[in-house]
Design a protein around this motif. Structure first.
Motif, PDB file in Angstrom:
ATOM      1  N   LEU A  93       0.828  -1.212   0.000  1.00 56.49           N
ATOM      2  CA  LEU A  93       0.000   0.000   0.000  1.00 56.49           C
ATOM      3  C   LEU A  93       0.861   1.259   0.000  1.00 56.49           C
ATOM      4  CD1 LEU A  93      -2.715  -1.235   2.496  1.00 56.49           C
ATOM      5  CD2 LEU A  93      -3.101  -0.649   0.087  1.00 56.49           C
ATOM      6  N   LEU A  94       1.910   1.269   0.798  1.00 55.38           N
ATOM      7  CA  LEU A  94       2.816   2.419   0.832  1.00 55.38           C
ATOM      8  C   LEU A  94       3.480   2.613  -0.525  1.00 55.38           C
ATOM      9  CD1 LEU A  94       4.073   4.644   2.595  1.00 55.38           C
ATOM     10  CD2 LEU A  94       5.857   3.009   3.208  1.00 55.38           C
ATOM     11  N   THR A  95       3.886   1.520  -1.151  1.00 54.22           N
ATOM     12  CA  THR A  95       4.491   1.590  -2.478  1.00 54.22           C
ATOM     13  C   THR A  95       3.519   2.179  -3.487  1.00 54.22           C
ATOM     14  OG1 THR A  95       5.849  -0.350  -1.974  1.00 54.22           O
ATOM     15  CG2 THR A  95       5.610   0.228  -4.286  1.00 54.22           C
ATOM     16  N   ASP A  96       2.275   1.761  -3.409  1.00 51.39           N
ATOM     17  CA  ASP A  96       1.253   2.307  -4.310  1.00 51.39           C
ATOM     18  C   ASP A  96       0.965   3.777  -4.042  1.00 51.39           C
ATOM     19  OD1 ASP A  96       0.698   0.394  -6.142  1.00 51.39           O
ATOM     20  OD2 ASP A  96      -1.183  -0.282  -5.242  1.00 51.39           O
ATOM     21  N   MET A  97       1.077   4.198  -2.774  1.00 50.87           N
ATOM     22  CA  MET A  97       0.817   5.608  -2.442  1.00 50.87           C
ATOM     23  C   MET A  97       1.805   6.537  -3.134  1.00 50.87           C
ATOM     24  SD  MET A  97      -0.080   5.966   1.568  1.00 50.87           S
ATOM     25  CE  MET A  97      -0.968   4.675   2.388  1.00 50.87           C
ATOM     26  N   VAL A  98       3.059   6.121  -3.227  1.00 50.05           N
ATOM     27  CA  VAL A  98       4.087   6.986  -3.816  1.00 50.05           C
ATOM     28  C   VAL A  98       4.484   6.524  -5.214  1.00 50.05           C
ATOM     29  CG1 VAL A  98       4.968   7.798  -1.607  1.00 50.05           C
ATOM     30  CG2 VAL A  98       5.942   5.753  -2.639  1.00 50.05           C
ATOM     31  N   ASN A  99       3.639   5.761  -5.838  1.00 40.16           N
ATOM     32  CA  ASN A  99       3.874   5.299  -7.205  1.00 40.16           C
ATOM     33  C   ASN A  99       4.009   6.509  -8.127  1.00 40.16           C
ATOM     34  OD1 ASN A  99       3.382   4.486  -9.922  1.00 40.16           O
ATOM     35  ND2 ASN A  99       2.453   2.607  -9.168  1.00 40.16           N
ATOM     36  N   PRO A 100       5.067   6.574  -8.938  1.00 42.75           N
ATOM     37  CA  PRO A 100       5.255   7.722  -9.835  1.00 42.75           C
ATOM     38  C   PRO A 100       4.062   7.982 -10.763  1.00 42.75           C
ATOM     39  CG  PRO A 100       7.250   6.408  -9.773  1.00 42.75           C
ATOM     40  CD  PRO A 100       6.205   5.645  -9.013  1.00 42.75           C
ATOM     41  N   LEU A 101       3.383   6.938 -11.187  1.00 47.43           N
ATOM     42  CA  LEU A 101       2.215   7.150 -12.056  1.00 47.43           C
ATOM     43  C   LEU A 101       1.077   7.821 -11.293  1.00 47.43           C
ATOM     44  CD1 LEU A 101       2.218   3.762 -13.996  1.00 47.43           C
ATOM     45  CD2 LEU A 101       3.035   5.991 -14.775  1.00 47.43           C
ATOM     46  N   LEU A 149      11.741   5.490   2.664  1.00 49.43           N
ATOM     47  CA  LEU A 149      12.971   6.155   2.228  1.00 49.43           C
ATOM     48  C   LEU A 149      13.552   5.477   0.994  1.00 49.43           C
ATOM     49  CD1 LEU A 149      14.624   6.856   5.694  1.00 49.43           C
ATOM     50  CD2 LEU A 149      13.460   8.484   4.182  1.00 49.43           C
ATOM     51  N   SER A 150      13.467   4.168   0.954  1.00 56.11           N
ATOM     52  CA  SER A 150      13.941   3.431  -0.211  1.00 56.11           C
ATOM     53  C   SER A 150      13.105   3.772  -1.449  1.00 56.11           C
ATOM     54  CB  SER A 150      13.872   1.936   0.076  1.00 56.11           C
ATOM     55  OG  SER A 150      14.159   1.199  -1.078  1.00 56.11           O
ATOM     56  N   LEU A 151      11.789   3.870  -1.265  1.00 56.27           N
ATOM     57  CA  LEU A 151      10.911   4.228  -2.384  1.00 56.27           C
ATOM     58  C   LEU A 151      11.207   5.631  -2.892  1.00 56.27           C
ATOM     59  CD1 LEU A 151       7.529   2.839  -1.023  1.00 56.27           C
ATOM     60  CD2 LEU A 151       8.809   1.962  -2.979  1.00 56.27           C
ATOM     61  N   LEU A 152      11.421   6.561  -1.968  1.00 55.58           N
ATOM     62  CA  LEU A 152      11.725   7.936  -2.372  1.00 55.58           C
ATOM     63  C   LEU A 152      13.042   8.000  -3.127  1.00 55.58           C
ATOM     64  CD1 LEU A 152      10.616  10.159   0.636  1.00 55.58           C
ATOM     65  CD2 LEU A 152       9.460   9.793  -1.549  1.00 55.58           C
ATOM     66  N   SER A 153      14.013   7.188  -2.720  1.00 57.42           N
ATOM     67  CA  SER A 153      15.293   7.215  -3.421  1.00 57.42           C
ATOM     68  C   SER A 153      15.159   6.667  -4.840  1.00 57.42           C
ATOM     69  CB  SER A 153      16.356   6.438  -2.642  1.00 57.42           C
ATOM     70  OG  SER A 153      16.082   5.067  -2.664  1.00 57.42           O
ATOM     71  N   ARG A 154      14.164   5.804  -5.068  1.00 59.84           N
ATOM     72  CA  ARG A 154      13.927   5.315  -6.431  1.00 59.84           C
ATOM     73  C   ARG A 154      13.182   6.347  -7.265  1.00 59.84           C
ATOM     74  NH1 ARG A 154      11.352  -0.248  -5.326  1.00 59.84           N
ATOM     75  NH2 ARG A 154      12.545  -0.596  -3.464  1.00 59.84           N
ATOM     76  N   VAL A 155      12.232   7.049  -6.630  1.00 57.65           N
ATOM     77  CA  VAL A 155      11.463   8.065  -7.351  1.00 57.65           C
ATOM     78  C   VAL A 155      12.324   9.288  -7.627  1.00 57.65           C
ATOM     79  CG1 VAL A 155       9.480   9.622  -7.196  1.00 57.65           C
ATOM     80  CG2 VAL A 155       9.263   7.273  -6.409  1.00 57.65           C
ATOM     81  N   PHE A 156      13.165   9.677  -6.662  1.00 57.86           N
ATOM     82  CA  PHE A 156      14.046  10.828  -6.793  1.00 57.86           C
ATOM     83  C   PHE A 156      15.490  10.375  -6.592  1.00 57.86           C
ATOM     84  CE2 PHE A 156      10.091  12.474  -4.836  1.00 57.86           C
ATOM     85  CZ  PHE A 156       9.646  13.218  -5.907  1.00 57.86           C
ATOM     86  N   PRO A 157      16.106   9.756  -7.606  1.00 54.93           N
ATOM     87  CA  PRO A 157      17.479   9.272  -7.440  1.00 54.93           C
ATOM     88  C   PRO A 157      18.440  10.410  -7.136  1.00 54.93           C
ATOM     89  CG  PRO A 157      16.647   8.783  -9.655  1.00 54.93           C
ATOM     90  CD  PRO A 157      15.577   9.517  -8.922  1.00 54.93           C
ATOM     91  N   THR A 158      19.442  10.126  -6.302  1.00 52.28           N
ATOM     92  CA  THR A 158      20.376  11.170  -5.880  1.00 52.28           C
ATOM     93  C   THR A 158      21.243  11.677  -7.017  1.00 52.28           C
ATOM     94  OG1 THR A 158      21.930   9.466  -5.192  1.00 52.28           O
ATOM     95  CG2 THR A 158      20.504  10.401  -3.495  1.00 52.28           C
ATOM     96  N   ASP A 159      21.436  10.894  -8.082  1.00 49.00           N
ATOM     97  CA  ASP A 159      22.241  11.394  -9.188  1.00 49.00           C
ATOM     98  C   ASP A 159      21.497  12.449  -9.997  1.00 49.00           C
ATOM     99  OD1 ASP A 159      20.497   9.393 -10.010  1.00 49.00           O
ATOM    100  OD2 ASP A 159      21.732   8.844 -11.741  1.00 49.00           O
ATOM    101  N   ASN A 160      20.195  12.645  -9.718  1.00 46.96           N
ATOM    102  CA  ASN A 160      19.422  13.692 -10.380  1.00 46.96           C
ATOM    103  C   ASN A 160      19.357  14.968  -9.542  1.00 46.96           C
ATOM    104  OD1 ASN A 160      18.913  12.065 -12.530  1.00 46.96           O
ATOM    105  ND2 ASN A 160      16.832  11.539 -11.929  1.00 46.96           N
ATOM    106  N   LEU A 161      20.092  15.013  -8.440  1.00 44.78           N
ATOM    107  CA  LEU A 161      20.084  16.200  -7.602  1.00 44.78           C
ATOM    108  C   LEU A 161      21.193  17.142  -8.050  1.00 44.78           C
ATOM    109  CD1 LEU A 161      19.578  14.625  -4.074  1.00 44.78           C
ATOM    110  CD2 LEU A 161      17.853  15.687  -5.525  1.00 44.78           C
ATOM    111  N   ASN A 162      20.915  18.442  -8.013  1.00 47.85           N
ATOM    112  CA  ASN A 162      21.951  19.405  -8.351  1.00 47.85           C
ATOM    113  C   ASN A 162      22.813  19.677  -7.115  1.00 47.85           C
ATOM    114  OD1 ASN A 162      20.495  21.230  -6.788  1.00 47.85           O
ATOM    115  ND2 ASN A 162      19.470  22.155  -8.543  1.00 47.85           N
TER     116      ASN A 162
END
Length: 174
Positions: A93-101, A149-162
């Motif tokens: 359920l948590l994974t579905d809540m933050v699903n990028p789609l 936190l793991s899900l957020l790191s997949r949605v917002f990967p750190t290599d995409n941070l300025n």
């Protein structure tokens, strides 16, 4: 054996009911029409209903009721904690809540103008509820925090941070 099956089916029913509520977040009402009928085929669920759905999920998924997480009969049917179906369902359920789609659907609703600030409100509600009271933290909630936190790191990967630690102008770090 009957008691264990009944408990497993109760968990399954709870999970499916939570999925129905979750479908309201970023969801649409669908009214199929023929070419001559006026109105929208896909109408976003009202912002108020989506916020209520989120509050309900936070109350019943993050803070799972004791009758579901620690029923009095659990020690009679389980001798180990290896198979924790409730935790598995909570993670799904948590994974579905933050699903990028789902987030994209929320953003699209905002662009239409009728749901201004909905994405931010829902995302900013989830974090504090998940990390809010660190004193009364059970193991299941700690594990959910790590999953989040793991899900957020997949949605917002750190290599995409300025360099400042924020997403770039277009969200891709450019």
């Amino acid at each position: 054996e009957l008691l264990e099956r009944l408990y497993d089916r109760s968990l399954e029913l709870w999970y499916h009911q939570m999925l129905h509520v979750l479908s309201m977040i970023g969801g649409y009402k669908i009214q199929y029409k023929i070419g001559t009928q006026n109105g929208l085929v896909y109408e976003p669920i009202s912002m108020e209903d989506q916020i209520q759905a989120m509050d309900f999920l936070l109350q019943n998924v993050l803070d799972t009721p004791d009758w579901l997480s620690h029923p009095s009969f659990l020690s009679r049917i389980r001798y180990t904690t290896n198979a924790d179906k409730l935790f598995e369902y909570r993670v799904k359920l948590l994974t579905d809540m933050v699903n990028p789609l789902r987030i994209k659907r929320l953003e699209q609703m905002e662009l239409s103008g009728s749901h201004s600030g909905l994405t931010q409100q829902l995302v900013l509600t989830l974090g504090p509820r998940l990390f809010g009271d660190l004193k009364d933290m059970d193991e299941g909630k700690r594990d959910l925090q790590m999953t989040y936190l793991s899900l957020l790191s997949r949605v917002f990967p750190t290599d995409n941070l300025n360099a400042s630690g924020n997403l770039g102008i277009d969200g891709y770090g450019y």
